[in-house]
Design a protein around this motif. Structure first.
Motif, PDB file in Angstrom:
ATOM      1  N   HIS A 364       0.700  -1.239   0.273  1.00  0.00           N
ATOM      2  CA  HIS A 364      -0.182   0.064  -0.106  1.00  0.00           C
ATOM      3  C   HIS A 364       0.558   1.156  -0.390  1.00  0.00           C
ATOM      4  O   HIS A 364      -0.030   2.131  -0.594  1.00  0.00           O
ATOM      5  CB  HIS A 364      -1.045  -0.070   1.251  1.00  0.00           C
ATOM      6  CG  HIS A 364      -1.862  -1.257   0.797  1.00  0.00           C
ATOM      7  ND1 HIS A 364      -3.968  -0.251   0.954  1.00  0.00           N
ATOM      8  CD2 HIS A 364      -2.226  -2.278   0.732  1.00  0.00           C
ATOM      9  CE1 HIS A 364      -3.832  -1.631   0.447  1.00  0.00           C
ATOM     10  NE2 HIS A 364      -3.394  -2.056   0.402  1.00  0.00           N
ATOM     11  N   LYS A 365       1.939   1.461   0.622  1.00  0.00           N
ATOM     12  CA  LYS A 365       3.384   2.015   0.581  1.00  0.00           C
ATOM     13  C   LYS A 365       3.313   2.517  -1.423  1.00  0.00           C
ATOM     14  O   LYS A 365       3.124   4.097  -1.033  1.00  0.00           O
ATOM     15  CB  LYS A 365       4.413   2.079   1.388  1.00  0.00           C
ATOM     16  CG  LYS A 365       4.064   1.829   2.980  1.00  0.00           C
ATOM     17  CD  LYS A 365       5.898   2.007   3.764  1.00  0.00           C
ATOM     18  CE  LYS A 365       4.747   1.341   4.324  1.00  0.00           C
ATOM     19  NZ  LYS A 365       6.432   1.693   5.363  1.00  0.00           N
ATOM     20  N   LEU A 366       3.831   1.392  -1.497  1.00  0.00           N
ATOM     21  CA  LEU A 366       3.592   1.775  -3.354  1.00  0.00           C
ATOM     22  C   LEU A 366       2.615   1.938  -4.175  1.00  0.00           C
ATOM     23  O   LEU A 366       2.288   3.153  -4.655  1.00  0.00           O
ATOM     24  CB  LEU A 366       4.447  -0.042  -3.764  1.00  0.00           C
ATOM     25  CG  LEU A 366       4.476   0.352  -5.277  1.00  0.00           C
ATOM     26  CD1 LEU A 366       5.662   0.959  -6.206  1.00  0.00           C
ATOM     27  CD2 LEU A 366       4.692  -1.077  -5.678  1.00  0.00           C
ATOM     28  N   GLY A 367       1.667   1.824  -3.554  1.00  0.00           N
ATOM     29  CA  GLY A 367       0.099   2.063  -4.531  1.00  0.00           C
ATOM     30  C   GLY A 367       0.122   3.661  -4.094  1.00  0.00           C
ATOM     31  O   GLY A 367      -0.355   4.387  -4.430  1.00  0.00           O
ATOM     32  N   GLU A 368       0.032   4.370  -2.644  1.00  0.00           N
ATOM     33  CA  GLU A 368       0.017   5.487  -2.067  1.00  0.00           C
ATOM     34  C   GLU A 368       0.936   6.371  -3.277  1.00  0.00           C
ATOM     35  O   GLU A 368       0.841   7.122  -3.738  1.00  0.00           O
ATOM     36  CB  GLU A 368       0.082   6.179  -0.997  1.00  0.00           C
ATOM     37  CG  GLU A 368      -0.166   7.321  -0.427  1.00  0.00           C
ATOM     38  CD  GLU A 368       0.114   8.703  -0.645  1.00  0.00           C
ATOM     39  OE1 GLU A 368      -0.135   9.698  -0.653  1.00  0.00           O
ATOM     40  OE2 GLU A 368       1.964   7.909  -0.653  1.00  0.00           O
ATOM     41  N   SER A 369       2.268   5.816  -3.287  1.00  0.00           N
ATOM     42  CA  SER A 369       3.189   6.569  -4.082  1.00  0.00           C
ATOM     43  C   SER A 369       2.895   6.708  -5.361  1.00  0.00           C
ATOM     44  O   SER A 369       4.130   7.806  -5.711  1.00  0.00           O
ATOM     45  CB  SER A 369       4.512   5.978  -3.977  1.00  0.00           C
ATOM     46  OG  SER A 369       5.882   6.215  -4.962  1.00  0.00           O
ATOM     47  N   LEU A 370       2.694   5.617  -6.074  1.00  0.00           N
ATOM     48  CA  LEU A 370       2.472   5.563  -7.351  1.00  0.00           C
ATOM     49  C   LEU A 370       1.351   6.476  -7.652  1.00  0.00           C
ATOM     50  O   LEU A 370       1.366   7.669  -8.166  1.00  0.00           O
ATOM     51  CB  LEU A 370       2.355   4.502  -8.160  1.00  0.00           C
ATOM     52  CG  LEU A 370       3.003   2.864  -8.262  1.00  0.00           C
ATOM     53  CD1 LEU A 370       1.951   1.382  -8.462  1.00  0.00           C
ATOM     54  CD2 LEU A 370       3.598   3.633  -9.859  1.00  0.00           C
ATOM     55  N   LEU A 371       0.259   6.694  -6.897  1.00  0.00           N
ATOM     56  CA  LEU A 371      -1.257   7.929  -7.501  1.00  0.00           C
ATOM     57  C   LEU A 371      -0.576   9.386  -7.004  1.00  0.00           C
ATOM     58  O   LEU A 371      -0.355  10.026  -8.163  1.00  0.00           O
ATOM     59  CB  LEU A 371      -1.962   7.312  -6.242  1.00  0.00           C
ATOM     60  CG  LEU A 371      -3.186   8.694  -6.186  1.00  0.00           C
ATOM     61  CD1 LEU A 371      -4.813   7.964  -7.275  1.00  0.00           C
ATOM     62  CD2 LEU A 371      -4.143   8.073  -4.828  1.00  0.00           C
ATOM     63  N   SER A 372       0.120   9.307  -6.331  1.00  0.00           N
ATOM     64  CA  SER A 372       0.859  10.703  -5.897  1.00  0.00           C
ATOM     65  C   SER A 372       1.515  11.398  -7.670  1.00  0.00           C
ATOM     66  O   SER A 372       1.226  12.348  -7.570  1.00  0.00           O
ATOM     67  CB  SER A 372       1.747  10.351  -4.420  1.00  0.00           C
ATOM     68  OG  SER A 372       2.677  12.072  -4.634  1.00  0.00           O
ATOM     69  N   ARG A 373       2.668   9.959  -7.799  1.00  0.00           N
ATOM     70  CA  ARG A 373       3.118   9.818  -8.635  1.00  0.00           C
ATOM     71  C   ARG A 373       2.667  10.415 -10.334  1.00  0.00           C
ATOM     72  O   ARG A 373       3.531  11.711 -10.417  1.00  0.00           O
ATOM     73  CB  ARG A 373       4.745   9.163  -8.893  1.00  0.00           C
ATOM     74  CG  ARG A 373       5.800   9.594  -8.066  1.00  0.00           C
ATOM     75  CD  ARG A 373       6.877   8.539  -8.321  1.00  0.00           C
ATOM     76  NE  ARG A 373       6.172   6.707  -7.927  1.00  0.00           N
ATOM     77  CZ  ARG A 373       6.104   5.621  -8.216  1.00  0.00           C
ATOM     78  NH1 ARG A 373       7.000   5.834  -8.854  1.00  0.00           N
ATOM     79  NH2 ARG A 373       5.726   4.845  -7.742  1.00  0.00           N
ATOM     80  N   MET A 374       1.743  10.340 -10.104  1.00  0.00           N
ATOM     81  CA  MET A 374       0.273  10.041 -11.395  1.00  0.00           C
ATOM     82  C   MET A 374       0.225  11.215 -10.964  1.00  0.00           C
ATOM     83  O   MET A 374       0.430  12.593 -12.360  1.00  0.00           O
ATOM     84  CB  MET A 374      -0.165   9.521 -11.373  1.00  0.00           C
ATOM     85  CG  MET A 374       0.142   7.373 -11.616  1.00  0.00           C
ATOM     86  SD  MET A 374      -0.971   6.187 -11.370  1.00  0.00           S
ATOM     87  CE  MET A 374      -0.453   4.691 -11.594  1.00  0.00           C
ATOM     88  N   PHE A 375      -1.032  12.235 -10.238  1.00  0.00           N
ATOM     89  CA  PHE A 375      -1.016  13.095 -10.028  1.00  0.00           C
ATOM     90  C   PHE A 375      -0.343  14.249 -10.199  1.00  0.00           C
ATOM     91  O   PHE A 375      -0.389  14.922 -10.835  1.00  0.00           O
ATOM     92  CB  PHE A 375      -1.537  13.735  -8.911  1.00  0.00           C
ATOM     93  CG  PHE A 375      -3.236  12.710  -8.256  1.00  0.00           C
ATOM     94  CD1 PHE A 375      -3.325  12.166  -9.226  1.00  0.00           C
ATOM     95  CD2 PHE A 375      -3.229  12.290  -7.200  1.00  0.00           C
ATOM     96  CE1 PHE A 375      -4.831  11.178  -9.224  1.00  0.00           C
ATOM     97  CE2 PHE A 375      -4.545  11.811  -6.720  1.00  0.00           C
ATOM     98  CZ  PHE A 375      -5.282  11.066  -7.671  1.00  0.00           C
ATOM     99  N   LEU A 376       1.608  14.439  -9.811  1.00  0.00           N
ATOM    100  CA  LEU A 376       2.143  15.408 -10.156  1.00  0.00           C
ATOM    101  C   LEU A 376       3.202  14.779 -11.293  1.00  0.00           C
ATOM    102  O   LEU A 376       3.494  15.684 -11.458  1.00  0.00           O
ATOM    103  CB  LEU A 376       3.135  14.995  -8.992  1.00  0.00           C
ATOM    104  CG  LEU A 376       1.977  15.773  -7.392  1.00  0.00           C
ATOM    105  CD1 LEU A 376       2.956  15.458  -6.445  1.00  0.00           C
ATOM    106  CD2 LEU A 376       1.554  17.075  -7.625  1.00  0.00           C
ATOM    107  N   ALA A 377       2.884  14.199 -12.159  1.00  0.00           N
ATOM    108  CA  ALA A 377       3.724  13.602 -13.156  1.00  0.00           C
ATOM    109  C   ALA A 377       3.595  15.048 -14.494  1.00  0.00           C
ATOM    110  O   ALA A 377       4.933  15.332 -14.953  1.00  0.00           O
ATOM    111  CB  ALA A 377       3.465  13.105 -14.289  1.00  0.00           C
TER     112      ALA A 377
END
Length: 550
Positions: A364-377
């Motif tokens: 879930h840490k990875l999933g949350e990191s993926l989401l954040s990076r997608m939003f800020l891409a």
């Protein structure tokens, strides 16, 4: 929009005019009399409709009904659409005056539509679709011709839509719905509280010191107040489930492809690494079921190329195997949420369902990191471009967008690969477990004071996975005498009895700010998660859970 006034920034002028026009759209007959208006010091305004004497018994009976009850009476002519629509227009007008939840008002158009539907029923003897004559509220980003879809930007004010959202067309033309209001959202729909520089802040009807969540917070506030029986919001990181949890109502976050998403305005247009989806919010799960069947039975894949041709599928209930996420490895839930989880698990086990622990681990840490990076891409460029058009400043809740760096196309492609690998690993682990569903918090708290919403990890990970989810009220409410803080009086040292050790800085901040006195009596919601494209199953399983806990 308008001329520049010395000393007043253009964006401020635009927002002031928009707010004034919204109030002006409320007819005098639906403006709350000054002698009945609750004072600003009154936190709970949910009792106003029933105690003020301003609503007639008929208006209260209509607006306190379920959608299922209303569509049955509308279909057989027991109620007219005009009468139902008028009642919800009045209650929505009151909701806005007390919670600031609306973004557009179209009462006149709604009553015209309702009259046509009544005439159709009188002429043919048949309702126009499964939602015939039912007023449905829409989140601000659903385009309706002639109305703004600001998504919280002053730059979009005064630029009305020239075509309807695909879902709006389907609900109106095939299902028979009536549109009467659109509801407020945060800037770019990317804040977990509903606040923007156009309309200001939406507050919680049960306690105006608290947030109704975001980004579908206007919808949630309106429904809780009784100004809507059925509304539609969107979800890209929790924007349906967070406000539903904050207000103690139901919502379904479907997988991408079940409900049509075409011709809606986005806060991050073109961003498809994680898809935004739309879904219903309501006070009952049966109404969520009713809406979902109606939309899918209308074959949305005939009008939206991204919809999957999957009819509504019958499902059966059975003994469930449920995995429980007690915490997501980043934030330990506040005491009332943990208590709700424990009580629900105990009741499920007592009813014969199998419950296992489902440690979130590093996934879930990875999933949350993926989401954040997608939003800020994009380095915040999409949001910045809109703000700069009117000189609108960055809201403090969005400063991480202001400082983001553009990832570039090559790195974005790599991120897509990382996301797909993550989805595969999670799927494999799920299949090996034999689980039917996951039970977990929707948020780490019931709701919070304005400006204090932190952490969307419990919802956002399932956006990355694109799983079907329901947020539902657990039947537990915060009890300040039971759900005491895990911290000592100074908020810095863990009480020895609790053994609390923060999992992160965010975890520490949430527990330092947790105030059981402020949220006393607030409902606590939980989240039930099924696999991708399992909307029918997650509704059926949630009904089984409700049967156990009610």
């Amino acid at each position: 929009m308008g001329s520049i006034i010395p000393g007043i920034a253009n964006w401020e002028l635009i927002g002031a005019k928009k707010r004034a026009s919204l109030i002006a759209a409320i007819p005098p007959e639906w403006t709350i009399p000054a002698d009945l208006l609750p004072p600003p010091s009154q936190d709970d305004v949910t009792t106003f409709p029933s105690t003020s004497g301003w609503f007639t018994p008929s208006e209260l009976a209509i607006t306190n009904s379920t959608a299922a009850d209303l569509v049955a009476k509308l279909a057989d002519g027991t109620l007219t659409s005009v009468a139902v629509t008028r009642a919800f227009c009045k209650r929505a007008a009151a909701a806005h005056q007390l919670t600031n939840c609306l973004s557009e008002i179209l009462f006149d158009q709604a009553l015209e539509t309702a009259a046509k539907l009544d005439a159709h029923l009188a002429r043919t003897g048949k309702p126009l679709g499964p939602l015939h004559g039912l007023p449905i509220s829409l989140k601000d980003n659903f385009n309706l011709v002639g109305l703004d879809s600001t998504v919280g930007f002053t730059s979009h004010v005064g630029h009305p839509a020239t075509e309807d959202a695909t879902l709006a067309e389907l609900l109106r033309d095939k299902c028979g719905a009536v549109f009467y209001v659109k509801t407020s959202v945060p800037t770019a729909m990317m804040i977990a509280e509903t606040v923007n520089n156009v309309l200001g802040r939406t507050v919680h009807p049960r306690n105006r010191k608290l947030t109704s969540g975001g980004s579908s917070g206007g919808e949630a506030a309106l429904i809780l107040f009784g100004g809507s029986v059925l509304g539609v919001g969107t979800d890209i990181g929790g924007s349906l489930r967070i406000p539903a949890a904050c207000t103690g109502i139901f919502t379904l976050r479907p997988s991408f492809g079940r409900f049509p998403t075409g011709r809606c305005r986005s806060g991050l247009p073109g961003q498809e690494a994680v898809h935004s989806v739309n879904g219903p919010l309501a006070r009952t799960l049966d109404d969520i079921d009713l809406y979902s069947r109606a939309v899918i039975d209308a074959q949305p894949w005939q009008s939206d190329p991204k919809c999957l041709p999957i009819p509504w599928r019958p499902t059966t209930t059975k003994k469930l195997k449920v995995g429980v996420i007690w915490h997501d490895g980043m934030v330990i839930p506040t005491p009332p949420v943990t208590r709700a989880l424990k009580e629900t698990v105990a009741k499920l086990r007592a009813a014969g369902h199998e419950v296992i622990d489902w440690p979130a681990g590093e996934e879930h840490k990875l999933g949350e990191s993926l989401l954040s990076r997608m939003f800020l891409a994009d380095g915040g460029r999409a949001i910045r471009a809109e703000l700069e058009k009117t000189g609108e400043p960055w809201r403090p809740e969005m400063l991480f967008y202001a400082g983001a760096q553009d990832m570039g196309c090559y790195n974005m492609w790599k991120l897509h690969m990382e996301r797909t690998e993550f989805q595969k690993r999670y799927l494999d682990r799920w299949r090996e477990s034999g689980m039917d569903a996951i039970l977990c918090p929707t948020t780490p708290f019931s709701t919070v004071e304005h400006g204090r919403f932190r952490h969307v990890g419990y919802t956002g990970v399932f956006n990355v996975l694109d799983y079907s989810c329901i947020s539902f009220p657990s039947g537990v409410s915060v009890d300040k005498d039971v759900d005491i803080s895990l911290l000592s009086g100074d908020g810095t040292v863990a009480r020895q009895a609790s053994g609390y050790v923060p999992l992160s800085e965010t975890c520490a901040a949430i527990h330092a700010e947790y105030n059981p006195d402020v949220v006393h009596g607030m409902p606590v919601s939980l989240q039930l998660v099924a696999g991708r494209l399992q909307e029918e199953d997650v509704i059926a399983m949630c009904k089984a859970v409700l049967k156990v806990i009610e």
